[in-house]
Scaffold this motif. Structure first.
Motif, PDB file in Angstrom:
ATOM      1  N   GLN A  39       0.823  -1.208   0.000  1.00 39.03           N
ATOM      2  CA  GLN A  39       0.000   0.000   0.000  1.00 39.03           C
ATOM      3  C   GLN A  39       0.862   1.264   0.000  1.00 39.03           C
ATOM      4  OE1 GLN A  39      -3.190   0.143  -0.514  1.00 39.03           O
ATOM      5  NE2 GLN A  39      -3.398  -2.105  -0.519  1.00 39.03           N
ATOM      6  N   ASN A  40       1.968   1.218   0.729  1.00 39.48           N
ATOM      7  CA  ASN A  40       2.870   2.388   0.770  1.00 39.48           C
ATOM      8  C   ASN A  40       3.500   2.650  -0.601  1.00 39.48           C
ATOM      9  OD1 ASN A  40       2.378   2.844   3.483  1.00 39.48           O
ATOM     10  ND2 ASN A  40       4.147   1.661   4.176  1.00 39.48           N
ATOM     11  N   GLN A  57       1.327   6.709  -6.791  1.00 40.70           N
ATOM     12  CA  GLN A  57       0.189   7.562  -7.139  1.00 40.70           C
ATOM     13  C   GLN A  57       0.475   9.027  -6.835  1.00 40.70           C
ATOM     14  OE1 GLN A  57      -2.509   6.468  -8.797  1.00 40.70           O
ATOM     15  NE2 GLN A  57      -3.019   8.641  -8.990  1.00 40.70           N
ATOM     16  N   GLN A  58       1.127   9.293  -5.697  1.00 41.67           N
ATOM     17  CA  GLN A  58       1.463  10.669  -5.348  1.00 41.67           C
ATOM     18  C   GLN A  58       2.432  11.271  -6.364  1.00 41.67           C
ATOM     19  OE1 GLN A  58       2.922  10.696  -1.340  1.00 41.67           O
ATOM     20  NE2 GLN A  58       0.937  10.170  -0.428  1.00 41.67           N
ATOM     21  N   ARG A  90       2.322   1.649  -3.520  1.00 37.09           N
ATOM     22  CA  ARG A  90       1.247   2.088  -4.422  1.00 37.09           C
ATOM     23  C   ARG A  90       0.896   3.556  -4.181  1.00 37.09           C
ATOM     24  NH1 ARG A  90      -4.328  -1.128  -4.183  1.00 37.09           N
ATOM     25  NH2 ARG A  90      -3.367  -2.527  -5.718  1.00 37.09           N
ATOM     26  N   SER A  91       0.849   3.974  -2.908  1.00 37.61           N
ATOM     27  CA  SER A  91       0.540   5.362  -2.570  1.00 37.61           C
ATOM     28  C   SER A  91       1.644   6.298  -3.063  1.00 37.61           C
ATOM     29  CB  SER A  91       0.368   5.502  -1.069  1.00 37.61           C
ATOM     30  OG  SER A  91       0.127   6.844  -0.713  1.00 37.61           O
TER      31      SER A  91
END
Length: 223
Positions: free
Chosen positions: A99-100, A106-107, A102-103
């Motif tokens: 999740q980190n 995306q950022q 992927r985040s």
């Protein structure tokens, strides 16, 4: 029965260990997209993202199987329970890392898209500004040309008016000359009288000039 349960636990745990190793490799590959992020998700990134999600889902199913084995075997050893707990913790850790990453991707993608959008806005603004400047320049030039044309028109109009005045004055003088000639022709003796007057004026002018010359000479030689 305990041995069968133990064998089943070992077999299933082997699958969990294999998938954990596979997940670590996939996460390592996936993290590279956070360093070289593009404005849009590529096919490779999307495929790897889906593969990691599927692997994590399989691991969850295997952990559920291990839970079932442990719950059905009251005499399960403490070491196996500890191994099961460790697999759960590793799964949570890998999910968190996934999740980190992927985040972060995306950022970074949002940042790139924002920069791209800002650049487009600036380019559009500069383009509109240049167009406005060109339009304003053309309008100013058109106004200056119109003003120049107005000045030329006024000068031409004044020149025509002056010419008309000269023409009118010439007409008046011509009429006066014609009337004078007509008067002189109507009075025959008037030409003779005017001739004598002119002759008298010439004589007076000669006499006056002679006297003034003599006076100047007298003053010059007697000074």
């Amino acid at each position: 029965m305990s041995e069968n349960s133990g064998a089943s636990f070992v077999t299933v745990r082997g699958q969990a260990i294999s998938l954990e190793t596979q997940t670590e490799s996939l996460l390592s590959r996936y993290s590279s997209f956070a360093q070289t992020t593009s404005s849009e998700q590529s096919g490779k990134e999307k495929k790897l993202d889906t593969q990691i999600e599927n692997t994590l889902q399989k691991r969850q199913e295997i952990i559920d199987d291990l839970n079932d084995i442990c719950s059905k075997n009251p005499s399960i050893s403490a070491s196996k329970l500890s191994q099961l707990q460790r697999h759960k913790e590793v799964l949570q850790e890998h999910r968190k890392n996934f999740q980190n990453i992927r985040s972060s991707i995306q950022q970074e993608r949002n940042r790139l898209n924002l920069l791209f959008s800002v650049k487009n806005d600036i380019a559009q603004h500069n383009s509109n500004t240049n167009i406005n400047d060109e339009d304003e320049y053309m309008q100013n030039e058109a106004r200056r040309i119109d003003q120049s044309h107005n000045v030329v028109d006024r000068l031409i109009s004044q020149a025509w008016e002056t010419r008309d005045h000269f023409t009118a004055q010439n007409t008046v003088l011509s009429n006066v000359n014609n009337k004078t000639l007509q008067v002189l022709q109507r009075i025959p003796g008037l030409n003779h009288l005017l001739g004598k007057i002119n002759t008298r004026r010439k004589k007076n002018a000669v006499i006056l000039s002679t006297v003034m010359t003599l006076c100047i000479l007298f003053l010059y030689f007697t000074w």
